[in-house]
Design an enzyme around this catalytic site. Sequence first.
Site, PDB file in Angstrom:
ATOM      1  CG  PHE A 185      -2.065  -0.941   1.165  1.00 28.90           C
ATOM      2  CD1 PHE A 185      -2.106  -1.949   0.227  1.00 28.90           C
ATOM      3  CD2 PHE A 185      -3.122  -0.839   2.054  1.00 28.90           C
ATOM      4  CE1 PHE A 185      -3.172  -2.835   0.161  1.00 28.90           C
ATOM      5  CE2 PHE A 185      -4.197  -1.714   2.012  1.00 28.90           C
ATOM      6  CZ  PHE A 185      -4.221  -2.717   1.060  1.00 28.90           C
ATOM      7  CD  GLU A 186       4.256   1.982  -3.448  1.00 25.25           C
ATOM      8  OE1 GLU A 186       4.347   2.986  -4.191  1.00 25.25           O
ATOM      9  OE2 GLU A 186       4.896   0.933  -3.644  1.00 25.25           O
TER      10      GLU A 186
END
Length: 604
Positions: free
Chosen positions: A390-391
Amino acid sequence: MERSRPFARRRPLVTLLTAAALAASGTTALTSAARAADADLARNGGFESGLDGWTCTAGTTVTSPVHGGTAALKATPAGADNARCSQTVTVKPDSQYTLTGHVRGTYVYLGASGTGTTDVSTWAQSAPDWQQLTTTFRTGPSTTRVTIYTHGWYGTGAYHADDISLTGPGGETGQPPAPPTGLTTGSVTSSTVALSWPPVPGATSYAVYRDGTKVRTVTGTSTTVTGLTPSTAYAFQITAVNDAGESARSATVTATTAEQSDGGGSDLPAHALVGYLHASFANGSGYTRLADVPDSWDIIDLAFGEPTSVTSGDIRFERCPVTECPNVESDAEFKAAIEAKQAAGKKVLISIGGQNGQVQLTTTAARDKFVSSVSAIIDEYGLDGLDIDFEGHSLSLNADDTDFKNPTTPVIVNLISALKTLKAKYGDDFVLTMAPETFFVQLGYQYYGTGKWGGQDPRAGAYLPVIHALRDDLTLLHVQDYNSGPIMGLDNQYHSMGGADFHIAMTDMLLTGFPVAGDAANVFPPLRPDQVAIGMPASTNAGNGHVPPAEVNKALNCLTKKTDCGSYATHGTWPALRGLMTWSINWDRYSNWEFQKNFDAYFG
């Protein structure tokens, strides 16, 4: 993780003129349009059910703008991808059909292929607001299936489509296939059983039953059933499926799972090499077939599973289309390569997120959809587990969420719950890894969320509650020590990318633990060294922060032997440090496997 693409191609004038001519020839009105016996054959043409029924290279659903209902398609062309979305529909031979849809954007196309006569398309050169497109075609004398599609054009930005319909007589679905024969079991672990069977003529998919309950549907002639209980006997059957229905069940085969193993990371080598494989897209590094990945790679992360929308929780894994990856393998070859890697002791995971895949589980419904959709991907391909990458804005903390040990922010709480559910479903053999950026982990030494007085970035340190809650289930944490700004280490000095010092300082923080936001009473405990790998770019092309092999080795020497430490003094020595992660396998191949060769030479 970055997924850069080639420069966008410009549309030549001659192509525009040709498309216009095709559009003109395909817009002749039906002499008796919308006859009473005709029906709309397009499935989910309003995109109210996400992308159900559609196969898209770069599409998602949005709630605004929409033409009708509550959802519409948004697709963004990039590089060599024109963001095509398509579905195949059963039709009647030698019959007339009308294809319509509403679009917004520049150079948006609507068309049909495989008609058996003349394939048609129509397009809008510029549609700042919703514009209806219509085209017609007649099927050939033996045509029973037609593909309808929409797409944009290279480098022209996102387009929207909604309310797509195909009006005409429904096709004959024929008879269900014969029951499958020859079902056999293959490799068996404590939580999985491999199954295979000969193909059935006329079947388009197969349903798999475990103890009388349907557990999955697959398109190939093999699968690995996961999530089983150790030391337990199971009975399996399969059926063949086509448009007409489902066959009777096959004869039953039984298998007993092995005894409980010691955990998802116990059968990894003492020092492991982890890499991301561009499985759903191509860029300047080129496409690499899974079967061509060298044996040095112990964990292969398939990049990427992405959501249908930011908050849907509905994760889809679309393999790279042949238009973008001319050397892409078939689904059957891809699945066979997964099984071959697993037989050789390797782990193959689905990585969720990446640079473009923002995932925000804001509701329990999104959480549950995340679990079911990720499970479907794992089951379809028989994968060993899941990587969370997750970014961007996927994780951030609410202003009143200040204790990483007791988070209250829904996107955090729901992600923790989803991952615990998946781990429980698949058992101890399930491999769980995470690849956060330094901003979400080590920056937490200085800042956590918006801070006591507000004004800070709410994403600062936002991975810490997830890592902490899952530390007993976590196989590997490999923070991305690249594309990062300067980060303060435990020596209260800022460390920047470009040398061994940065990797030493960032990894020391994970293995030593640190007070969160400077609060000595609120310490993030250290991880075990076998849970930690160092994330590095494979080459200068792969991302900012690449270091040459000599600097890689200095970092490893310092952390595992306490030599070559330079100016940073570590708080321990960790010979059990698990290894290295890199973005990416494709970029390493592009650079003649420099990263892999150095790893092999260092660890022997």
